[in-house]
Design an enzyme around this catalytic site. Structure first.
Site, mmCIF file in Angstrom:
data_model
loop_
_atom_site.group_PDB
_atom_site.id
_atom_site.type_symbol
_atom_site.label_atom_id
_atom_site.label_comp_id
_atom_site.label_asym_id
_atom_site.label_seq_id
_atom_site.Cartn_x
_atom_site.Cartn_y
_atom_site.Cartn_z
ATOM 1 N N TYR A 1 0.943 -1.047 0.007
ATOM 2 C CA TYR A 1 -0.052 0.117 -0.080
ATOM 3 C C TYR A 1 1.012 1.257 0.024
ATOM 4 O O TYR A 1 0.729 2.086 -1.036
ATOM 5 C CB TYR A 1 -1.010 -0.112 1.110
ATOM 6 C CG TYR A 1 -1.699 1.192 1.476
ATOM 7 C CD1 TYR A 1 -2.813 1.460 0.790
ATOM 8 C CD2 TYR A 1 -1.308 2.114 2.224
ATOM 9 C CE1 TYR A 1 -3.562 2.557 1.170
ATOM 10 C CE2 TYR A 1 -1.839 3.339 2.637
ATOM 11 C CZ TYR A 1 -3.053 3.501 1.835
ATOM 12 O OH TYR A 1 -3.938 4.742 2.301
ATOM 13 N N ASP B 1 -2.897 3.630 10.291
ATOM 14 C CA ASP B 1 -4.007 2.702 9.592
ATOM 15 C C ASP B 1 -4.150 1.486 10.343
ATOM 16 O O ASP B 1 -3.008 0.807 10.641
ATOM 17 C CB ASP B 1 -3.672 2.637 8.197
ATOM 18 C CG ASP B 1 -3.632 3.875 7.219
ATOM 19 O OD1 ASP B 1 -4.317 4.767 7.920
ATOM 20 O OD2 ASP B 1 -3.648 3.513 6.211
ATOM 21 N N ASP C 1 -11.034 7.644 6.478
ATOM 22 C CA ASP C 1 -9.800 8.222 6.583
ATOM 23 C C ASP C 1 -10.323 9.891 6.437
ATOM 24 O O ASP C 1 -10.355 10.352 5.388
ATOM 25 C CB ASP C 1 -9.306 8.045 5.164
ATOM 26 C CG ASP C 1 -7.773 8.543 5.173
ATOM 27 O OD1 ASP C 1 -7.349 9.291 6.158
ATOM 28 O OD2 ASP C 1 -6.741 8.214 4.529
#
Lengths: 130, 130
Positions: A14, A100, A38
């Site tokens: 990612y 994350d 997000d």
């Protein structure tokens, strides 16, 4: 089954895809029906059409992710990665300090992304604690 | 309301209290009915009796937490902190690479702790990628 190596590889992929500006490679990591929060606490992007638009826009801005710790896995289908997003806001260089947490489906695709960062995790060079 | 500073302060207080070996100060950060998933994927500790026993045991072992990045908040009642737990397992020094996500109630107490770390986040000095 220990999915940890696979999940960590996906988290690093990612970051790599983001930094390479490769939206196709990044989007291929996600399930079609994935939900992307997000930041956590604002309206989530639900499904490919919504999160694709979000990521293409984010990548097109030239932001770069700087990993600050190796990814962490778990004893289930969640894994976490912590980084700084180097980007510009209103013409000023800022660092957005993010963690994350990604949730994976049985095919190893991301089905849920939660990006933890708040207002005061956006820092300029002259911020206190930058 | 921006709870970010309060949540980050609580995360740093958690690390401080742990490192000071101060179970009372650490436990005071949690709501009575809090759920503690450490690690995520194994059976959670539910309620004070269960998580108190867990933390007293963890602290008594002399483990120390090393912060590796400043805490991250969010636009809701969640915040994240990333650290290494320095401890011993089977007589060997290990580092457990962890990211905690904490959820706070309206009184600023932790109601949910999720500790993301997996089997391969426990590293000895001679581990690959230690």
């Amino acid at each position: 089954m220990n999915n940890s190596p696979m999940m960590k590889q996906a988290l690093l992929a990612y970051v790599d895809a983001f930094n390479a500006g490769d939206a196709e490679r990044l989007l291929a990591l996600f399930a079609e029906e994935a939900t992307v929060e997000d930041p956590v606490g604002l309206e989530p992007k639900r499904g490919r059409a919504e999160f694709e638009q979000f990521f293409r826009y984010a990548i097109s801005g030239g932001a770069k992710l700087e990993l600050v710790a190796p990814p962490r896995a778990s004893f289930s289908n969640h894994a976490a990665v912590t980084f700084i997003v180097h980007t510009e806001m209103e013409g000023r260089a800022v660092g957005i300090h993010v963690t994350d947490v990604m949730t994976f489906d049985e095919n190893g695709k991301i089905v849920h992304m939660r990006a933890f960062w708040g207002q005061d995790d956006v820092r300029t060079a002259d911020s206190p604690n930058a």
